[in-house]
Design a protein around this motif. Structure first.
Motif, PDB file in Angstrom:
ATOM      1  N   ARG A 120     -34.457  -5.341 -22.746  1.00  0.00           N
ATOM      2  CA  ARG A 120     -34.507  -6.517 -23.624  1.00  0.00           C
ATOM      3  C   ARG A 120     -35.672  -6.406 -24.597  1.00  0.00           C
ATOM      4  N   ARG A 121     -36.823  -6.000 -24.082  1.00  0.00           N
ATOM      5  CA  ARG A 121     -37.988  -5.841 -24.957  1.00  0.00           C
ATOM      6  C   ARG A 121     -37.762  -4.771 -26.015  1.00  0.00           C
ATOM      7  N   VAL A 150     -27.691  -8.010 -19.040  1.00  0.00           N
ATOM      8  CA  VAL A 150     -28.219  -7.806 -20.389  1.00  0.00           C
ATOM      9  C   VAL A 150     -27.593  -8.804 -21.349  1.00  0.00           C
ATOM     10  N   LEU A 153     -29.293 -12.026 -20.831  1.00  0.00           N
ATOM     11  CA  LEU A 153     -30.640 -12.014 -21.415  1.00  0.00           C
ATOM     12  C   LEU A 153     -30.578 -12.073 -22.936  1.00  0.00           C
ATOM     13  N   GLN A 154     -29.614 -11.367 -23.524  1.00  0.00           N
ATOM     14  CA  GLN A 154     -29.474 -11.405 -24.965  1.00  0.00           C
ATOM     15  C   GLN A 154     -29.102 -12.803 -25.428  1.00  0.00           C
TER      16      GLN A 154
END
Length: 164
Positions: A120-121, A150, A153-154
């Protein structure tokens, strides 16, 4: 032991059900859809929200749980939940139910969550993620789990990244 692998020292020991559950509360965040527009993105789930997620699927799963019981499990006051509660908690957080009872599964999920944070970072996109996962040798089920996490998180970070 912790110095054997770079980044391993950041991962807390998950030696009890309470520690494993608390780790999920600490690392997995509600999606923007779950939060609604007025709530702070990136905040932790509450016991009530997790109980509500489980209870919202009661017609399908037959499982209900109280927020107070979720809190007791987090604190280790209650430490021997029914299998149906373990499965429901895992489903609520999007992890395999083995996470709560199998050390290898817990380590694998913990490492996947750490990897997701790094991805993510780095701003990795879905197509690149599939290639990364293919290169790791994860099973297709684990790869799907990572992709789902993911995507979640996105979705959480979407308001901050604006599609970047």
């Amino acid at each position: 032991m912790a110095a054997d692998h770079q980044g391993r020292q950041e991962l807390p020991p998950l030696d009890t059900l309470a520690a494993r559950l608390e780790y999920l509360f600490d690392t997995i965040r509600p999606s923007q859809e779950e939060l609604g527009r007025s709530e702070e993105p990136g905040r932790k789930y509450t016991n009530k929200e997790v109980a509500d997620k489980i209870n919202g699927r009661q017609a399908e799963t037959g499982v209900s749980i109280s927020a107070a019981y979720v809190g007791e499990l987090r604190r280790g006051v209650a430490c021997d939940p029914r299998t149906s509660h373990v499965r429901a908690l895992a489903r609520a957080f999007g992890v395999h139910s083995g996470y709560f009872v199998d050390d290898a599964a817990a380590d694998r999920v913990q490492e996947q969550i750490r990897l997701l944070g790094e991805l993510r970072r780095m701003g990795v996109k879905q197509v690149a993620l599939r290639q990364v996962l293919a290169d790791t040798g994860l099973s297709s089920a684990d790869s799907r789990l990572v992709e789902q996490m993911v995507a979640r998180l996105q979705a959480l970070g979407g308001s901050h990244q604006n599609g970047h």
